[in-house]
Design an enzyme around this catalytic site. Structure first.
Site, PDB file in Angstrom:
ATOM      1  N   SER A 207       0.799  -1.117  -0.060  1.00 41.91           N
ATOM      2  CA  SER A 207       0.017  -0.173   0.044  1.00 41.91           C
ATOM      3  C   SER A 207       0.876   1.186  -0.030  1.00 41.91           C
ATOM      4  CB  SER A 207      -0.969   0.015   1.185  1.00 41.91           C
ATOM      5  OG  SER A 207      -2.108   0.745   0.749  1.00 41.91           O
TER       6      SER A 207
ATOM      7  N   ASP B 124       9.153   4.761 -10.910  1.00 38.79           N
ATOM      8  CA  ASP B 124       8.477   5.419 -11.967  1.00 38.79           C
ATOM      9  C   ASP B 124       9.387   6.636 -12.542  1.00 38.79           C
ATOM     10  OD1 ASP B 124       6.909   3.264 -12.238  1.00 38.79           O
ATOM     11  OD2 ASP B 124       5.248   4.199 -12.050  1.00 38.79           O
TER      12      ASP B 124
ATOM     13  N   LYS C  82      -1.127  -3.900  -3.407  1.00 38.39           N
ATOM     14  CA  LYS C  82      -2.470  -3.368  -2.978  1.00 38.39           C
ATOM     15  C   LYS C  82      -2.380  -2.039  -3.510  1.00 38.39           C
ATOM     16  CE  LYS C  82      -5.068  -1.641   0.948  1.00 38.39           C
ATOM     17  NZ  LYS C  82      -5.096  -0.147   0.472  1.00 38.39           N
TER      18      LYS C  82
END
Length: 526
Positions: A298, A309, A323
């Site tokens: 999470s 990224d 998650k």
């Protein structure tokens, strides 16, 4: 002594466990909206009324409502949960950064409250409480020789800030009983377990959850490590099950440049919210490594995904939990609440890392077994990649969605396939209890040991403590063949002796030397 649970680390013995069910959630109140009437709601209310008024036996209708709410939420997703009113204090406390109490790490040993260690600078340490002391009475409440739940015990020791409690203490090392007045005070529950130098220019910060104070703790740790010469940084998110989404965002902002995307969320109405980094980051250059494993979930994945990224750092370890849902806590008016999934989050490249939960919550949370059986914990080649869910980082590298963050550098689980239980035991609370009991027998034998090397030499020379630990496990119904892991077991034992005798910092400085992921980072750095 019977030990029912063996997974509670000493560092968290005063904190309340935060499972993956807590996930990432938004820390702001739900909008107040009018209730929508429907025949189904009326039907449910009538049924409860009929049972309450007409059913032949007395029934606790509150428990029926709890069961009903849980049954409804089970039809949604594994992270939408009901929190009963008797659990709300625990759940709320677990995400705060402090509580009011006397400030000791303890456990019930032979029906006595045994102090493992007073919290440094806390009320008990200031009052003169020492490791090994037994707390016999809190005011006139007897705390020994009786079965007492943790809730009852905490209620005797916690209280209002500034309130006083008279503790009756037995100090075994001096064979005397005495009384001491302790003034309850705010005691921090740290979410940053450690901030130490892993080598001459590499800082290491271990984050166990994302709570109210996490970003502030992290910032102070980061500044302190930079002052010690850290030009590279390792952020350890292993076994971090999540917490407040915005705290993960604040930490990501430390590393990303102004305007870089951190996370996107989309709700039921397809409203998209984007959160970007600001100018205030204190580590926007310098090498960065983020450690993750199968229990990093999470908010941990939001942070790792933002770093990956944006090509800001290297993600090291094993595939994360997977998650990609965000919850909001909504009060139900009677002290209970639901933590309801209200949005999905996406990493900056646009990927969702949420795993499928089509086969129910039990299979969803037992994913570790599938990873073990497939060999994924030991080989990067065994990671199942969703080829249809390809995304690109800022620099055009391919990353994948659909099932957690896949690390840039894979590091297998410690030991060989089949050694998982040994690793879990050595990282569990049972090691803390064993070490406490060894010190309790011979605390004077460690007197004057002021550094970790002296302690290590005593513990690792010969097999005295290794043999005693093997016997301790067997006595508690845990049978392992430890001989082939002897040096590793002895190292963990020496580290735990160091933690209890010296400090958390000294403990981490020891264990990091044998940590495979940290060693992989330090090797790559060279």
């Amino acid at each position: 002594m019977k030990i029912k649970r063996i997974y509670l680390p000493i560092a968290l013995s005063l904190a309340l466990a935060i499972g993956l069910l807590m996930g990432s959630f938004l820390n702001f109140p739900v909008e107040k909206r009018g209730m929508i009437s429907s025949s189904n709601k009326s039907k449910l209310n009538k049924l409860i009324d009929f049972i309450e008024r007409e059913y032949v036996d007395d029934i606790d209708t509150d428990s029926i409502v709890d069961i009903t709410v849980n049954s409804i939420l089970e039809k949604l997703d594994p992270h939408s949960i009901y929190i009963a009113k008797n659990e709300m204090d625990e759940v709320s406390q677990s995400m705060k950064g402090d509580f009011v109490g006397i400030g000791v790490n303890f456990y019930m040993y032979k029906d006595s409250v045994a102090v493992i260690k007073p919290i440094p600078g806390g009320p008990s340490e200031r009052a003169g409480i020492k490791a090994g002391d037994r707390i016999l009475f809190a005011d006139n409440s007897k705390l020994f020789g009786r079965k007492m739940t943790n809730d009852t015990l905490f209620s005797k020791l916690k209280g209002e800030e500034g309130s006083k409690v008279t503790l009756t203490v037995f100090r075994k090392s001096e064979n005397r009983k005495f009384k001491v007045n302790v003034t309850r005070d705010v005691v921090p529950i740290k979410s940053v377990d450690a901030a130490v130098m892993a080598d001459s220019n590499t800082g290491y910060i271990k984050v166990n959850r994302f709570a109210e104070t996490t970003a502030d703790e992290f910032h102070r740790s980061l500044i302190n490590l930079k002052a010690q010469g850290a030009t590279s940084l390792i952020v350890d998110l292993r076994d971090n099950g999540g917490g407040y989404l915005e705290k993960a965002v604040e930490i990501a902002d430390e590393f990303l440049k102004d305007g870089q995307l951190i996370v996107m969320t989309k709700n039921k109405k397809n409203r998209e919210d984007r959160t970007y980094a600001t100018k205030k980051g204190d580590f926007e250059s310098g090498k960065l490594y983020v450690l993750i494993n199968e229990n990093s979930a999470s908010a941990s994945e939001i942070l790792a995904g933002a770093i990956q990224d944006n090509d800001r750092g290297v993600i090291v370890g094993r595939r994360s939990f997977g998650k990609g849902l965000v919850q909001r806590e909504m009060p139900l008016g009677d002290g209970s609440a639901v933590r309801l999934t209200v949005a999905r989050y996406y990493t900056p490249s646009g990927r969702s890392i949420q795993r499928s939960y089509d086969h129910g919550g039990e299979e969803y949370f037992n994913d570790f077994e599938k990873r073990y059986e497939s060999g994924e914990l030991y080989s990067a080649d065994s990671i199942k990649i969703a080829d249809t869910l390809k995304f690109k980082t800022a620099k055009g590298r391919i990353v994948y969605g659909g099932g957690g963050i896949i690390p840039d550098r894979f590091v297998p689980q410690e030991g060989k396939h089949g050694d998982e239980a040994v690793t879990m035991v050595m990282q569990s609370g049972i090691v803390s209890y064993f070490v406490f009991e060894q010190l309790d027998k011979d605390r004077n034998g460690f007197k004057g040991m002021q550094n970790s090397q002296m302690i290590t030499d005593k513990v690792m020379t010969g097999d005295k403590y290794f043999d005693a630990f093997s016997g301790y496990l067997a006595k508690n119904g845990l049978v392992f063949h430890l001989n082939k892991h002897k040096e590793r077991v002895k190292h963990y034992l020496a580290a735990e002796f160091t933690r209890q005798l010296l400090s958390e910092k000294a403990y981490y400085q020891m264990v990091l030397k044998e940590d495979n992921m940290v060693k992989a980072v330090l090797t790559e750095k060279k």
